[in-house]
Design a protein around this motif. Structure first.
Motif, PDB file in Angstrom:
ATOM      1  N   THR A   1      10.994  -5.578  -0.951  1.00  0.00           N
ATOM      2  CA  THR A   1      10.561  -4.351  -0.272  1.00  0.00           C
ATOM      3  C   THR A   1      10.179  -3.285  -1.287  1.00  0.00           C
ATOM      4  N   VAL A   2      10.966  -3.192  -2.359  1.00  0.00           N
ATOM      5  CA  VAL A   2      10.675  -2.206  -3.399  1.00  0.00           C
ATOM      6  C   VAL A   2       9.378  -2.567  -4.131  1.00  0.00           C
ATOM      7  N   ILE A   3       9.194  -3.842  -4.443  1.00  0.00           N
ATOM      8  CA  ILE A   3       7.960  -4.284  -5.109  1.00  0.00           C
ATOM      9  C   ILE A   3       6.744  -3.933  -4.259  1.00  0.00           C
ATOM     10  N   HIS A   4       6.851  -4.195  -2.944  1.00  0.00           N
ATOM     11  CA  HIS A   4       5.754  -3.872  -2.026  1.00  0.00           C
ATOM     12  C   HIS A   4       5.468  -2.369  -2.043  1.00  0.00           C
ATOM     13  N   ALA A   5       6.512  -1.555  -2.036  1.00  0.00           N
ATOM     14  CA  ALA A   5       6.335  -0.094  -2.025  1.00  0.00           C
ATOM     15  C   ALA A   5       5.644   0.382  -3.305  1.00  0.00           C
ATOM     16  N   VAL A   6       6.066  -0.147  -4.436  1.00  0.00           N
ATOM     17  CA  VAL A   6       5.488   0.264  -5.719  1.00  0.00           C
ATOM     18  C   VAL A   6       4.003  -0.095  -5.777  1.00  0.00           C
ATOM     19  N   LYS A   7       3.674  -1.312  -5.397  1.00  0.00           N
ATOM     20  CA  LYS A   7       2.266  -1.744  -5.424  1.00  0.00           C
ATOM     21  C   LYS A   7       1.421  -0.939  -4.436  1.00  0.00           C
ATOM     22  N   LEU A   8       1.996  -0.648  -3.269  1.00  0.00           N
ATOM     23  CA  LEU A   8       1.252   0.099  -2.256  1.00  0.00           C
ATOM     24  C   LEU A   8       0.937   1.510  -2.738  1.00  0.00           C
ATOM     25  N   VAL A   9       1.925   2.177  -3.293  1.00  0.00           N
ATOM     26  CA  VAL A   9       1.709   3.553  -3.763  1.00  0.00           C
ATOM     27  C   VAL A   9       0.707   3.568  -4.913  1.00  0.00           C
ATOM     28  N   GLU A  10       0.790   2.590  -5.815  1.00  0.00           N
ATOM     29  CA  GLU A  10      -0.198   2.497  -6.899  1.00  0.00           C
ATOM     30  C   GLU A  10      -1.610   2.352  -6.341  1.00  0.00           C
ATOM     31  N   GLN A  11      -1.751   1.535  -5.307  1.00  0.00           N
ATOM     32  CA  GLN A  11      -3.060   1.328  -4.671  1.00  0.00           C
ATOM     33  C   GLN A  11      -3.540   2.602  -3.993  1.00  0.00           C
ATOM     34  N   LEU A  12      -2.644   3.240  -3.252  1.00  0.00           N
ATOM     35  CA  LEU A  12      -3.020   4.450  -2.518  1.00  0.00           C
ATOM     36  C   LEU A  12      -3.399   5.590  -3.460  1.00  0.00           C
ATOM     37  N   ARG A  13      -2.780   5.670  -4.621  1.00  0.00           N
ATOM     38  CA  ARG A  13      -3.120   6.725  -5.584  1.00  0.00           C
ATOM     39  C   ARG A  13      -4.574   6.605  -6.043  1.00  0.00           C
ATOM     40  N   GLY A  14      -5.065   5.373  -6.099  1.00  0.00           N
ATOM     41  CA  GLY A  14      -6.449   5.171  -6.506  1.00  0.00           C
ATOM     42  C   GLY A  14      -7.445   5.392  -5.395  1.00  0.00           C
ATOM     43  N   GLU A  15      -6.973   5.338  -4.141  1.00  0.00           N
ATOM     44  CA  GLU A  15      -7.880   5.436  -3.000  1.00  0.00           C
ATOM     45  C   GLU A  15      -7.782   6.770  -2.266  1.00  0.00           C
ATOM     46  N   ASP A  16      -6.627   7.403  -2.320  1.00  0.00           N
ATOM     47  CA  ASP A  16      -6.357   8.593  -1.509  1.00  0.00           C
ATOM     48  C   ASP A  16      -5.997   9.752  -2.444  1.00  0.00           C
ATOM     49  N   SER A  17      -6.904  10.736  -2.539  1.00  0.00           N
ATOM     50  CA  SER A  17      -6.663  11.858  -3.450  1.00  0.00           C
ATOM     51  C   SER A  17      -5.440  12.682  -3.031  1.00  0.00           C
ATOM     52  N   GLU A  18      -5.173  12.745  -1.725  1.00  0.00           N
ATOM     53  CA  GLU A  18      -4.009  13.500  -1.259  1.00  0.00           C
ATOM     54  C   GLU A  18      -2.706  12.824  -1.709  1.00  0.00           C
ATOM     55  N   MET A  19      -2.669  11.513  -1.615  1.00  0.00           N
ATOM     56  CA  MET A  19      -1.498  10.788  -2.069  1.00  0.00           C
ATOM     57  C   MET A  19      -1.315  10.953  -3.589  1.00  0.00           C
ATOM     58  N   ASP A  20      -2.414  10.841  -4.317  1.00  0.00           N
ATOM     59  CA  ASP A  20      -2.335  11.004  -5.764  1.00  0.00           C
ATOM     60  C   ASP A  20      -1.832  12.395  -6.130  1.00  0.00           C
ATOM     61  N   ASN A  21      -2.291  13.403  -5.397  1.00  0.00           N
ATOM     62  CA  ASN A  21      -1.842  14.771  -5.649  1.00  0.00           C
ATOM     63  C   ASN A  21      -0.353  14.925  -5.350  1.00  0.00           C
TER      64      ASN A  21
END
Length: 452
Positions: free
Chosen positions: A421-441
């Motif tokens: 579950t933690v691995i999935h969360a880490v990969k998801l947030v890394e992906q979202l940071r590249g796609e979603d400027s609000e998440m990256d911020n």
């Protein structure tokens, strides 16, 4: 002297220059010469320019030097320190000849030869919110216009740019006034020169040399405290220069009021100008400095994620930051390996471990909950609503990025979740940071809060 010992000394010198810094190395270690090695008892004789220097190095650096030698050459078992015969007299003659033949007033002060680092100029100083006041004040101090303040007191912790600004002032002022007398030295050297002048009965000459300066710069002024006679002489020098409208710059790792054992009169003089505080460099400034250095080396291929990793992780001081980058570049060039985040973690492990602040998962959870306005219990709850799950995943990502904890350990801190579950969360947030400027911020803001 054998080639093996000379080669070992080159390696030792390189290491000490990195560990001690260019200023201390240049003053105490660089002048050392190898004299004689007795293979029977393993004694290596080191020679320094004066008896004072020999005693100073023996008292403060003997153990460090011996350990370095033993790591390079097991045949060296002990060190002895001595002064070069006739060194003091030779130095005096050279100074006298230099003073007599110099064509400009700046070179007449041979005793205080101006030795400025050519790399430390205003053009190479990267400005940010933390240092803009000090930079503007330094540029004004070096300009042709009469300064609005003197002394200029530069204050910051180690490695934030004080010495760079002092060298930059020296370069710029010399460019404006080629015939000016400029003196730059550490407080430690000021003390040594003063004591040496007293022993040679040349105190009046020492005073005259100092008080003829157009620009006097003293670094690490905190080391002059507690020395009554030295403080007295420095006080009179400052008074003389101020009365004649000359320029004075001092630097220290603390404000004037925090200098222990300082004469109140000297404290008053140091505080009467401008005290310019340089704060610790923030993430943006650290990133800008790395980008600036790399821009001067277009042949070096360093990706954005490596720059970001270095800027976030090496946060104690800028000297460590640039030193880490230089070490990484040199290693990659010598071995042919690509510069990756994994290589940086491998080769800079000593710097990184010293710089990492001990951030806990509890601290991360608390900060994330405050940022997203969640109850702290939601970090361990089973709720899967996006308004709860996404902040929880961000917290897991931050826990992996900012702590040494393993995936299973992080999972246990989030309500006993499985490591997958933690691995999935880490990969998801890394992906979202590249796609979603609000998440990256959001992640950037949280990183800044946790690092501050």
């Amino acid at each position: 002297m054998s080639p093996a010992l000379l080669s070992a000394w080159q390696n030792i010198s390189s290491g000490l220059r990195r560990d001690l810094g260019a200023q201390i190395f240049g003053q105490w270690i660089k002048p050392i010469k190898l004299s004689h090695f007795d293979s029977a008892n393993g004694n290596l004789q080191l020679v320094l320019p004066s008896e004072f220097a020999a005693n100073w190095v023996r008292d403060r650096y003997a153990d460090r030097l011996l350990l370095a030698w033993k790591s390079q050459d097991l045949a060296v078992q002990k060190l002895s320190f001595s002064a070069k015969a006739g060194a003091a007299r030779i130095a005096q003659v050279k100074q006298s000849n230099a003073a007599a033949s110099a064509k400009t007033p700046n070179h007449k002060t041979a005793k205080f030869h101006l030795d400025l680092d050519p790399r430390m100029r205003f053009e190479e100083f990267i400005a940010g919110h933390s240092n803009v006041l000090a930079l503007n004040a330094a540029q004004r101090m070096a300009s042709p216009e009469k300064p609005l303040f003197s002394p200029l007191y530069l204050q910051s912790s180690t490695g934030q740019g004080k010495t760079h600004l002092m060298h930059a002032i020296g370069h710029a002022y010399r460019a404006e006034f080629p015939d000016a007398r400029i003196i730059y030295m550490s407080a430690e050297r000021f003390m040594i020169e003063f004591v040496s002048a007293m022993r040679r009965n040349e105190t009046m000459e020492f005073k005259a040399d100092l008080r003829e300066a157009d620009l006097l710069m003293i670094d690490d002024i905190q080391f002059i405290v507690g020395k009554n006679s030295t403080q007295e002489e420095f006080l009179h020098t400052v008074d003389s220069l101020i009365s004649r409208g000359k320029r004075i710059v001092v630097a220290a790792d603390r404000p004037p009021q925090a200098l222990d054992g300082v004469d109140q009169r000297l404290l008053s003089r140091l505080s009467m100008g401008l005290v310019a505080d340089i704060q610790s460099a923030g993430l943006e400034l650290r990133r800008d400095i790395l980008q600036h250095r790399l821009a001067a080396m277009p042949h070096q291929d360093v990706s954005e994620d490596v720059v970001e990793f270095l800027a976030r992780t090496i946060s104690r001081n800028l000297r460590e930051l640039e030193g880490g980058l230089n070490k990484l570049l040199a290693y990659a060039q010598l071995t042919g390996r690509a510069i990756t985040k994994e290589l940086a973690e491998e080769q800079l492990s000593d710097i990184l471990s010293a710089c990492r602040r001990r951030i806990t998962i509890d601290e991360i959870q608390r900060t994330v909950c405050e940022y997203y306005r969640l109850d702290r219990n939601e970090m361990s709850s089973k709720r899967r609503a996006r308004a709860v799950a996404r902040p929880r995943q961000v917290a897991m990502y931050l826990a992996k990025v900012m702590t040494p904890r393993s995936y299973p350990e992080i999972g246990r801190k989030f309500g006993g979740r499985d490591h997958s579950t933690v691995i999935h969360a880490v990969k998801l947030v890394e992906q979202l940071r590249g796609e979603d400027s609000e998440m990256d911020n959001d992640v950037r803001m949280l990183l800044r809060q946790l690092e501050s």
